[in-house]
Design an enzyme around this catalytic site. Structure first.
Site, PDB file in Angstrom:
ATOM      1  N   GLU A 186     -27.678 -33.458  29.421  1.00 43.54           N
ATOM      2  CA  GLU A 186     -26.937 -32.527  28.548  1.00 43.54           C
ATOM      3  C   GLU A 186     -27.322 -32.688  27.092  1.00 43.54           C
ATOM      4  O   GLU A 186     -27.466 -33.798  26.588  1.00 43.54           O
ATOM      5  CB  GLU A 186     -25.416 -32.747  28.720  1.00 43.54           C
ATOM      6  N   ASP A 236     -13.759 -26.655  37.794  1.00 41.50           N
ATOM      7  CA  ASP A 236     -12.779 -27.645  38.247  1.00 41.50           C
ATOM      8  C   ASP A 236     -11.362 -27.163  37.946  1.00 41.50           C
ATOM      9  O   ASP A 236     -10.503 -27.090  38.830  1.00 41.50           O
ATOM     10  CB  ASP A 236     -13.042 -28.999  37.559  1.00 41.50           C
ATOM     11  N   SER A 237     -11.113 -26.793  36.688  1.00 37.15           N
ATOM     12  CA  SER A 237      -9.744 -26.416  36.297  1.00 37.15           C
ATOM     13  C   SER A 237      -9.173 -25.303  37.164  1.00 37.15           C
ATOM     14  O   SER A 237      -7.979 -25.321  37.497  1.00 37.15           O
ATOM     15  CB  SER A 237      -9.717 -25.982  34.826  1.00 37.15           C
ATOM     16  N   ASP A 256     -20.849 -35.762  38.659  1.00 37.78           N
ATOM     17  CA  ASP A 256     -20.507 -34.981  37.472  1.00 37.78           C
ATOM     18  C   ASP A 256     -20.238 -35.935  36.303  1.00 37.78           C
ATOM     19  O   ASP A 256     -19.467 -36.884  36.436  1.00 37.78           O
ATOM     20  CB  ASP A 256     -19.243 -34.163  37.802  1.00 37.78           C
ATOM     21  N   SER A 302     -14.510 -22.634  33.893  1.00 39.64           N
ATOM     22  CA  SER A 302     -13.373 -22.037  34.611  1.00 39.64           C
ATOM     23  C   SER A 302     -12.895 -20.809  33.859  1.00 39.64           C
ATOM     24  O   SER A 302     -12.940 -20.764  32.623  1.00 39.64           O
ATOM     25  CB  SER A 302     -12.226 -23.052  34.727  1.00 39.64           C
ATOM     26  N   HIS A 331     -21.167 -26.040  31.792  1.00 39.65           N
ATOM     27  CA  HIS A 331     -19.925 -26.791  32.061  1.00 39.65           C
ATOM     28  C   HIS A 331     -18.746 -26.019  31.490  1.00 39.65           C
ATOM     29  O   HIS A 331     -18.929 -25.063  30.744  1.00 39.65           O
ATOM     30  CB  HIS A 331     -19.996 -28.171  31.383  1.00 39.65           C
ATOM     31  N   SER A 376     -16.633 -36.587  39.984  1.00 37.81           N
ATOM     32  CA  SER A 376     -16.646 -37.221  38.649  1.00 37.81           C
ATOM     33  C   SER A 376     -16.328 -38.709  38.774  1.00 37.81           C
ATOM     34  O   SER A 376     -15.926 -39.192  39.839  1.00 37.81           O
ATOM     35  CB  SER A 376     -15.592 -36.555  37.764  1.00 37.81           C
TER      36      SER A 376
END
Ligand code: G3H
Ligand code: 13P
Ligand code: ZN
Length: 312
Positions: free
Chosen positions: A135, A259-260, A83, A217, A214, A50
């Protein structure tokens, strides 16, 4: 093999009813944990960076870490992806700097401006052999320094997707169907439910076209509990149920962003380690179990959620 684009990965994933994991990388231990998991399970992978990661670790360090992973895993298809590219210049810098895929995130812009920006990035990227994710629709949560409240988030409108893809020429499309960024995706006590009807309608309008999820998680509760048990405070952290992610992967979703879960795994492990070894101060001692647990968590995702194991 050298870094690859996502074209071949997505084609096979779409046809095979599975998804590729796109994991955010910020340091060496995260790159190693993810790629060791992929090597063991024979899973193609997208390593994504990112704007915040580039600000933290610097473009050169990150690309060289990924290059090291490529050298260490010569049979593994690895794509290096930007990202949430915020503007043309950041995308260009990543394209010029060795990335094989970029996302241009114009999702907060009006439709026409989103198209104009994405088209400009696509033209430059395709001229350089790089693919582009765009997006439509807005996720709630935190994307880099941009915070989007639940009220301002909006589902993707399926009636817009054909025109958007045709006019931008993008290679994959991120859509909003109820996921959000971060560790607090749903209100405690409510039943998390993704809008599969929207995904189905999008897939009908874009047959064979790779869709991206996206904010995917699942916020593993064992790590949330570990964090809370060892001095952290993350009450009510809830993610996307894994069975719903698996269902999305069987449908048109070819890329699932995580990611999380990496953050929670690393933080929980280190908090526990510090609690159990208060006198230790060598970073290698606590980063080693953090890396090992990232590897196990990613392996679980690859096999049980994404279904991309054995697909290299
Ligand atoms: O979508 C956001 C990713 O989790 C990256 O987060 O911008 O804090 O690196 P970051
Ligand atoms: P999570 O916060 O759910 O891990 O989402 C990550 C993401 O979408 C990165 O672009
Ligand atoms: Zn995201």
């Amino acid at each position: 093999m050298p870094l690859v684009t996502t074209t071949e990965m997505f084609k096979k994933a779409y046809e095979g009813g599975y998804a590729i994991g796109a994991f955010n990388v910020n340091n060496m231990e995260i790159v190693q944990g993810i790629t060791e998991a992929c090597a063991e399970t024979q899973s193609p992978v997208i390593l994504q960076v990112s704007k915040g990661a580039r600000a933290y670790a610097n473009h050169t360090y990150l690309t060289k870490l990924v290059e090291a992973a490529v050298i260490e895993n010569p049979d593994l298809p690895i794509a290096l992806h930007l990202d949430h590219g915020p503007d043309f210049e950041t995308c260009k810098s990543c394209i010029d700097g060795g990335f094989t895929s970029v996302m241009i995130d114009g999702s907060s812009l009006p439709f026409e401006e989103n198209i104009k920006l994405a088209k400009r990035v696509v033209e430059y990227a395709h001229d350089h052999g790089v693919v582009v994710e765009a997006e439509l629709g807005t996720l709630a949560g935190i994307e880099d320094e941009v915070r989007v409240s639940a009220e301002d988030s909006s589902y993707t409108r399926p009636e817009e997707v054909e025109e958007f893809v045709a006019r931008t020429g993008c290679d994959s499309l991120a859509i909003a169907i109820g996921t959000s960024h971060g560790a607090y995706k749903f209100k405690p006590g409510t039943k998390p439910q993704l809008r599969f009807d929207i995904l189905e309608e999008v897939a009908k309008r874009l047959p064979g076209f790779p869709i991206v999820l996206h904010g995917a998680s699942s916020v593993p509760q064992n790590y949330v509990e570990m964090i809370n048990q060892f001095g952290g405070a993350m009450p009510g952290a809830i993610g996307v149920p894994e069975d719903q992610l698996r269902e999305a992967a069987r449908m048109a979703v070819c890329k699932i962003n995580i990611d999380s879960d990496l953050r929670l795994t690393m933080t929980g492990t280190i908090r526990k380690y510090f609690n159990e070894h208060p006198s230790h101060f060598d970073p290698r001692e606590y980063l080693k179990p953090a890396r090992a647990n990232i590897k196990e968590m990613v392996k679980h995702k690859l096999i049980n959620v994404l279904g991309c194991n054995g697909k290299i």
